[in-house]
Design a protein around this motif. Structure first.
Motif, PDB file in Angstrom:
ATOM      1  N   UNK A 375       1.251 -33.509   1.946  1.00 60.72           N
ATOM      2  CA  UNK A 375       0.143 -33.282   1.016  1.00 60.72           C
ATOM      3  C   UNK A 375       0.546 -32.429  -0.184  1.00 60.72           C
ATOM      4  N   UNK A 376       1.204 -31.306   0.040  1.00 66.09           N
ATOM      5  CA  UNK A 376       1.547 -30.427  -1.085  1.00 66.09           C
ATOM      6  C   UNK A 376       2.512 -31.098  -2.064  1.00 66.09           C
ATOM      7  N   UNK A 377       3.502 -31.792  -1.543  1.00 62.52           N
ATOM      8  CA  UNK A 377       4.419 -32.522  -2.430  1.00 62.52           C
ATOM      9  C   UNK A 377       3.671 -33.583  -3.230  1.00 62.52           C
ATOM     10  N   UNK A 378       2.735 -34.255  -2.578  1.00 56.87           N
ATOM     11  CA  UNK A 378       2.006 -35.334  -3.254  1.00 56.87           C
ATOM     12  C   UNK A 378       1.135 -34.801  -4.383  1.00 56.87           C
ATOM     13  N   UNK A 379       0.412 -33.691  -4.123  1.00 55.02           N
ATOM     14  CA  UNK A 379      -0.443 -33.231  -5.216  1.00 55.02           C
ATOM     15  C   UNK A 379       0.371 -32.611  -6.345  1.00 55.02           C
ATOM     16  N   UNK A 380       1.488 -31.973  -6.024  1.00 56.25           N
ATOM     17  CA  UNK A 380       2.355 -31.471  -7.091  1.00 56.25           C
ATOM     18  C   UNK A 380       2.838 -32.623  -7.977  1.00 56.25           C
ATOM     19  N   UNK A 381       3.233 -33.726  -7.346  1.00 56.35           N
ATOM     20  CA  UNK A 381       3.699 -34.882  -8.115  1.00 56.35           C
ATOM     21  C   UNK A 381       2.586 -35.471  -8.975  1.00 56.35           C
ATOM     22  N   UNK A 382       1.363 -35.449  -8.470  1.00 61.27           N
ATOM     23  CA  UNK A 382       0.244 -36.093  -9.156  1.00 61.27           C
ATOM     24  C   UNK A 382      -0.327 -35.252 -10.288  1.00 61.27           C
ATOM     25  N   UNK A 383      -0.459 -33.946 -10.076  1.00 62.31           N
ATOM     26  CA  UNK A 383      -1.144 -33.111 -11.068  1.00 62.31           C
ATOM     27  C   UNK A 383      -0.320 -31.909 -11.512  1.00 62.31           C
ATOM     28  N   UNK A 384       0.937 -31.822 -11.080  1.00 63.40           N
ATOM     29  CA  UNK A 384       1.747 -30.653 -11.413  1.00 63.40           C
ATOM     30  C   UNK A 384       1.906 -30.431 -12.898  1.00 63.40           C
TER      31      UNK A 384
END
Length: 464
Positions: A375-384
């Protein structure tokens, strides 16, 4: 005890997006929403208070195009944002970021948007339960997915208990449930209830729905306007957002509990009066703004009436709004914090519906797959990139006073002059030393937040 695959706390954009994503992938998803009454909604739902404007590239982050909205959600197409300082201003006509949406942005009716998100989740098979207040959550770290003992046991008002393999916390910037859950996964001296306390991490926002005179409405239509440097406080500013039928939202955001005695050069702020002995109320700030902008030609109370059947109550609404850096989730425990609860709302302009929808959708998707660890990797990739821009801007203007805002807008206007208001962050050093200095400051602060340095609570701090 009731059992579900995914329990979602909070029925706003993040929670409903999570439920939709999970149910669309055949997971059993339940949204628990405390529910508040609103004058502009005929059923209980989330506290849908927000300025609710969406920029062009936010459409792609959100993953929902306004063409998919039911009637009444979309309010007005935008072609610009106007930034007004005490004496200087500049107009931005493009974000400069590639987007599938062909205009600068749009305004929307937030309560109707939340209802749309709820209906969308229910149509996918999720259950949305209002009047359900989550009192406590117990997490069993040794429980496996699908086992006899649920990993998460939610205790709901009235004595009901709900077991879930995965938990999505989307209870907004107040983090009423989120902080209690995270406290159980952090060392005692690092409690989330202290580090993420509302008084430290949030601002308070207030807005009124007012019907503008036809001539003024024509002037403000198509643009969102922000006034900076007219009231004290970090990222404290009033705004006007045009809706439909000559209705505009006039509001502001300001720090919680600010003391006027601590304000330097208080006489430089246009909305502060010499005889003020405290920070004005939101209602008073709105009145002063309208008087300052239109009082010479109009009787503000008569010509800009409050629309009492709009908003939360009698045409007004007050709400907390996140104004800090985001947190990572204890994803290995099957918990994802999304939207305002994770602090994804911009620390600079305090918009957050688009990132709430995106983070909620990621959480719901992973829960349905049976593994949240990414989850954390995914949201960083999406909205980082979006978070990094906004945290950088907030840091850059942290100590700005009225004269600093004027200087920034004067420089910004020069940077935009030869581009007709487009691509402010393009390298326009022809605007002189001021432009070069502004750009270098931005890049310096941005570099300081590299490698996810914009996070204020990291996943490795949780104790599993």
């Amino acid at each position: 005890m009731e059992r579900v695959d995914v329990a979602v706390v909070g029925g706003g954009p993040a929670g409903s997006a999570a439920a939709h994503a999970a149910a669309s992938r055949d997971a059993d998803a339940l949204v628990l929403e405390k529910g508040v009454p609103r004058a502009d909604r005929d059923r209980l739902g989330p506290d849908s208070t927000d300025a609710a404007g969406i920029l062009d590239y936010w459409v792609d982050i959100m993953g929902i195009h306004p063409d998919d909205f039911p009637e009444g959600v979309f309010q007005q197409r935008l072609d610009r944002a106007e930034f007004v300082g005490p004496t200087e201003s500049c107009t931005l006509r493009s974000t400069g970021i590639d987007s599938s949406y062909d205009s600068f942005g749009f305004t929307m009716h937030r309560a109707r948007f939340d209802d749309f998100m709820r209906d969308r989740a229910e149509q996918a098979g999720a259950e949305y339960r209002t009047g359900a207040s989550v009192k406590d959550v117990e997490t069993a770290l040794d429980a496996g997915v699908g086992g006899d003992q649920p990993r998460h046991l939610l205790k709901v008002g009235g004595g009901d208990e709900i077991g879930a393999d995965f938990l999505v916390l989307a209870d907004g910037p107040q983090r009423t449930v989120t902080n209690r859950v995270l406290d159980g996964l952090l060392p005692d001296d690092q409690a989330a209830s202290d580090r993420l306390a509302s008084t430290k991490n949030n601002h308070i926002a207030y807005q009124e729905y007012r019907r503008f005179p036809e001539e003024v409405y024509e002037e403000v239509s198509g643009g969102i306007t922000f006034w900076w440097g007219v009231m004290p406080g970090h990222t404290a500013y009033p705004w006007v957002f045009p809706n439909a039928d000559r209705v505009c939202r006039v509001g502001l955001t300001m720090p919680i509990g600010m003391d006027l005695d601590d304000v330097d050069d208080r006489e430089a702020y246009a909305l502060i009066r010499e005889d003020d002995d405290r920070i004005p109320s939101g209602k008073e700030y709105v009145r002063r703004l309208l008087e300052r902008e239109y009082g010479d030609e109009y009787d503000v109370e008569e010509d800009f009436p409050v629309v009492e059947d709009a908003g939360k109550s009698k045409g007004t609404e007050t709400y907390p709004i996140s104004s800090t850096r985001p947190i990572e989730s204890p994803a290995r425990a099957g918990i994802a914090v999304a939207g305002g609860a994770m602090g994804a709302t911009s620390a600079f302009h305090e918009g957050g519906d688009h990132v709430a929808v995106r983070t909620g959708a990621i959480a719901g998707e992973l829960a349905a797959r049976g593994d949240m660890t990414d989850y954390n990797d995914r949201w960083h990739d999406a909205i980082g990139d979006e978070v990094l821009r906004n945290v950088t801007m907030a840091k850059m203007c942290r100590n700005y006073g009225p004269s600093d805002w004027d200087s920034a807008f004067r420089t910004g206007r020069k940077m935009l002059a030869d581009a007709d208001g487009y691509e402010m962050f393009d390298q326009r050093f022809a605007a002189g030393f001021g432009a070069a200095k502004l750009l270098l400051q931005y890049r310096w602060h941005k570099w300081g937040f590299r490698n996810r340095g914009y996070v204020q609570l990291t996943e490795d701090e949780y104790v599993y």
